[in-house]
Design an enzyme around this catalytic site. Structure first.
Site, short mmCIF file in Angstrom:
data_model
loop_
_atom_site.label_atom_id
_atom_site.label_comp_id
_atom_site.label_asym_id
_atom_site.label_seq_id
_atom_site.Cartn_x
_atom_site.Cartn_y
_atom_site.Cartn_z
N LYS A 175 66.88 -88.79 8.37
CA LYS A 175 68.84 -89.23 8.99
C LYS A 175 69.86 -88.77 9.18
O LYS A 175 70.37 -88.28 10.14
CB LYS A 175 68.89 -90.32 7.47
CG LYS A 175 70.41 -91.39 7.94
CD LYS A 175 71.09 -91.95 6.76
CE LYS A 175 71.63 -91.50 6.20
NZ LYS A 175 72.38 -91.46 5.17
N ASP B 35 70.56 -95.67 8.73
CA ASP B 35 70.95 -95.83 7.49
C ASP B 35 70.79 -97.34 7.16
O ASP B 35 70.39 -98.04 8.17
CB ASP B 35 72.44 -95.56 7.34
CG ASP B 35 73.50 -96.55 8.77
OD1 ASP B 35 72.72 -97.12 9.20
OD2 ASP B 35 74.63 -96.74 8.15
#
Length: 212
Positions: free
Chosen positions: A120, A138
């Protein structure tokens, strides 16, 4: 969600916010890496408060290593998991100096090899610092992808892969910012604000809220 609906979905988000930006404060690719690494299980607002003074004087890996773990811990102690994060930031700073000449690499595998940097974080850095059309999934994007029917998946990676296929090329650069902001302010976890949502008619969510 149908292909035509997906195009309309992003067209509306783009029209509402043509140039979306990360809400994390940073001054260069290095401070961006640090800010994103610190933001795990913390809010952008909280991270910005902690880094406001820090980034004014510490904006390179060399300066961070010189600052040291103890002083860094003290500066970021308002953030969750601050001890572990301070340890990782010092370690990733050392690695950047030793292996990359103090520069942040424009390469996913190299970024993911840095302590405290996962997929991420790497995606955020590639997108925000280097303008690559990556999508960082996320909790907000995971929720929006599943709830709307845009990219249903059981894991963040599954949602990311589906979004990469589903999002039209013209919207890929800003897609993850639009989705994060939509999840943060409209398609909220506990009670989505469906009455004010500009894409509610395209959304597949069965539990839509109504105006009070």
């Amino acid at each position: 969600m149908k292909k035509a609906d997906i195009h309309t979905f992003f067209s509306r988000l783009a029209a509402a916010l043509p140039e979306p930006k990360t809400e994390l404060n940073y001054t260069n690719p290095y401070t961006l890496v640090v800010a994103v690494a610190l933001s795990a299980q913390a809010t952008d607002v909280g991270v910005n408060k902690a880094t406001e003074k820090l980034f004014k004087t510490v904006d390179t890996p060399q300066k961070m290593v010189k600052l040291g773990e103890a002083k860094l811990r003290d500066q970021i102690k308002t953030i969750g998991l601050y001890r572990n994060k301070a340890k990782n930031v010092i370690a990733l700073s050392r690695k950047l100096i030793e292996e990359y000449g103090g520069e942040v690499p424009r390469d996913r595998a190299a970024l993911e090899s840095l302590p405290g940097v996962g997929r991420k974080t790497a995606n955020v850095v590639l997108n925000v610092a280097f303008g690559e059309p990556t999508i960082a999934v996320d909790t907000h994007i995971f929720r929006v992808g599943n709830r709307t029917g845009l990219a249903p998946g059981k894991t963040p990676l599954e949602v990311e892969k589906k979004l990469e296929k589903a999002v039209p090329d013209e919207f890929k650069l800003h897609a993850h910012h639009w989705l994060i902001l939509h999840g943060r302010y409209t398609c909220k976890a506990r009670k989505p604000d469906c009455p004010s949502c500009i894409v509610a008619d395209l959304c597949r969510f069965k539990g839509k809220t109504t105006a009070a």
